[in-house]
Design an enzyme around this catalytic site. Structure first.
Site, PDB file in Angstrom:
ATOM      1  N   ASP A  31      -8.529  -5.471   5.948  1.00 45.60           N
ATOM      2  CA  ASP A  31      -8.950  -6.380   4.879  1.00 45.60           C
ATOM      3  C   ASP A  31      -9.942  -7.420   5.385  1.00 45.60           C
ATOM      4  O   ASP A  31     -10.837  -7.834   4.644  1.00 45.60           O
ATOM      5  CB  ASP A  31      -7.728  -7.051   4.237  1.00 45.60           C
ATOM      6  CG  ASP A  31      -7.120  -6.165   3.156  1.00 45.60           C
ATOM      7  OD1 ASP A  31      -7.882  -5.658   2.316  1.00 45.60           O
ATOM      8  OD2 ASP A  31      -5.895  -5.966   3.163  1.00 45.60           O
ATOM      9  N   HIS A  87       0.841  -1.202   0.000  1.00 45.21           N
ATOM     10  CA  HIS A  87       0.000   0.000   0.000  1.00 45.21           C
ATOM     11  C   HIS A  87       0.877   1.254   0.000  1.00 45.21           C
ATOM     12  O   HIS A  87       0.678   2.163   0.797  1.00 45.21           O
ATOM     13  CB  HIS A  87      -0.934  -0.004   1.208  1.00 45.21           C
ATOM     14  CG  HIS A  87      -2.019  -1.028   1.118  1.00 45.21           C
ATOM     15  ND1 HIS A  87      -2.985  -1.019   0.140  1.00 45.21           N
ATOM     16  CD2 HIS A  87      -2.289  -2.119   1.871  1.00 45.21           C
ATOM     17  CE1 HIS A  87      -3.808  -2.042   0.304  1.00 45.21           C
ATOM     18  NE2 HIS A  87      -3.408  -2.734   1.345  1.00 45.21           N
ATOM     19  N   GLU A  90      -6.091 -12.247   6.394  1.00 44.03           N
ATOM     20  CA  GLU A  90      -6.957 -11.070   6.223  1.00 44.03           C
ATOM     21  C   GLU A  90      -8.160 -11.335   5.319  1.00 44.03           C
ATOM     22  O   GLU A  90      -8.717 -10.395   4.758  1.00 44.03           O
ATOM     23  CB  GLU A  90      -6.140  -9.863   5.754  1.00 44.03           C
ATOM     24  CG  GLU A  90      -5.182 -10.083   4.619  1.00 44.03           C
ATOM     25  CD  GLU A  90      -4.219  -8.899   4.430  1.00 44.03           C
ATOM     26  OE1 GLU A  90      -4.314  -7.892   5.144  1.00 44.03           O
ATOM     27  OE2 GLU A  90      -3.372  -9.002   3.529  1.00 44.03           O
TER      28      GLU A  90
HETATM   29  C1  3PY Z   1      -4.986  -4.866   7.130  1.00 44.54           C
HETATM   30  O1  3PY Z   1      -5.533  -4.426   8.153  1.00 44.54           O
HETATM   31  O2  3PY Z   1      -5.596  -5.270   6.126  1.00 44.54           O
HETATM   32  C2  3PY Z   1      -3.538  -4.925   7.084  1.00 44.54           C
HETATM   33  O3  3PY Z   1      -2.980  -5.396   6.119  1.00 44.54           O
HETATM   34  C3  3PY Z   1      -2.777  -4.372   8.263  1.00 44.54           C
HETATM   35  O4  3PY Z   1      -1.475  -4.096   7.953  1.00 44.54           O
HETATM   36 MG    MG Z   2      -4.264  -5.808   4.516  1.00 44.86          MG
END
Ligand code: 3PY
Ligand code: MG
Length: 253
Positions: A177, A46, A151
């Site tokens: 995520d 990101h 995630e």
């Molecule tokens: C998320 O919260 O999706 C992450 O990847 C945290 O780094």
């Molecule tokens: Mg993430």
């Protein structure tokens, strides 16, 4: 490649604290290393960090002995290779949803006999100018830290199988995520997401692997320490913004 102090601390049962930065700036890394971070994660998923930026950011982290770690964009061997070749001592891989995907991560990071990482005289190998390649291969396999993100709902379901994969060090919760995957985007506090996080804490707690998390402030870091997380990160912005706000409020009052 240097000895990995963050991995050694985790193996020793300690808790490690790191900062995520998404900006391609070795200078920013250098400034951050004047505080006692155990590690810094360069976020190429990101952020706009490219392999060449990563290499300079690794150099900057090494100046004060802070562990340089990179989050790559995707779970693909040629992508992981280019970032690890910079000399990063560990990596985060997002979106790991099954044991076979976790196995692919380990295969990409480790050299023979555990994996199939491409071998060359790159910066990580001190440009093949010091010692033998054989020694480097052994050392890199031993020192590299492997962090995978859990995630998605699928990953939570598969987690009991995922944690059995040999070579993983940290299971990292991705609350943002996860909220997306469970159909409540941007609501990590939603009970469904919290139930998934409880399940991750439970499975990782029994696995012997370290639990990793991203927090928004020091209070959350303390709460996560109590829940058993030992690899705790915070975003650079979450550190900077409260300090800037407090300064401006006080200076203007
Ligand atoms: C998320 O919260 O999706 C992450 O990847 C945290 O780094
Ligand atoms: Mg993430």
């Amino acid at each position: 490649m240097r000895p990995n102090k963050t991995k050694a601390a985790l193996k020793d049962g300690q808790t490690v604290l790191g900062c995520f930065i998404r900006y391609p700036s070795a200078s920013l890394v250098e400034v951050l290393t004047y505080q006692a971070w155990d590690f810094i994660v360069f976020d190429a998923e990101h952020g706009t960090i490219q392999p060449e930026d990563c290499e300079n950011m690794v150099r900057a982290a090494e100046l004060q002995g802070v562990t340089p770690i990179v989050r790559v964009t995707t779970n693909q061997a040629p992508v992981i290779l280019r970032y690890m070749d910079s000399g990063a001592q560990g990596l985060h891989v997002p979106w790991v949803n099954s044991a076979s995907e976790a196995e692919a991560v380990v295969q990409s990071v480790k050299y023979y006999p555990r994996g199939v990482r491409g071998l060359a005289g790159v910066r990580a190998a001190d440009y093949a100018l010091r010692g033998s390649f054989g020694d480097y291969v052994h050392f890199a396999n031993q020192e590299s830290l492997v962090v995978i993100h859990i995630e998605t709902a699928e990953a939570v379901e598969q987690l009991p199988e995922i944690v059995k994969v040999d070579g993983l060090d940290v299971i990292f919760i991705g609350p943002t995520d996860l909220s997306h995957s469970y159909g409540v985007p941007g609501e990590p506090q939603h009970p469904t997401v919290q139930a998934a996080i409880d399940r991750i804490v439970e499975v990782v707690g029994k696995s012997g692997l370290a639990l990793g998390i991203m927090v928004g402030n020091a209070q959350a870091a303390q709460q996560w320490r109590e829940r058993g997380a030992r690899y705790i990160t915070i975003g650079f912005e979450s550190v900077l913004m409260p300090a800037a706000k407090a300064y401006l409020e006080k200076a203007r009052s």
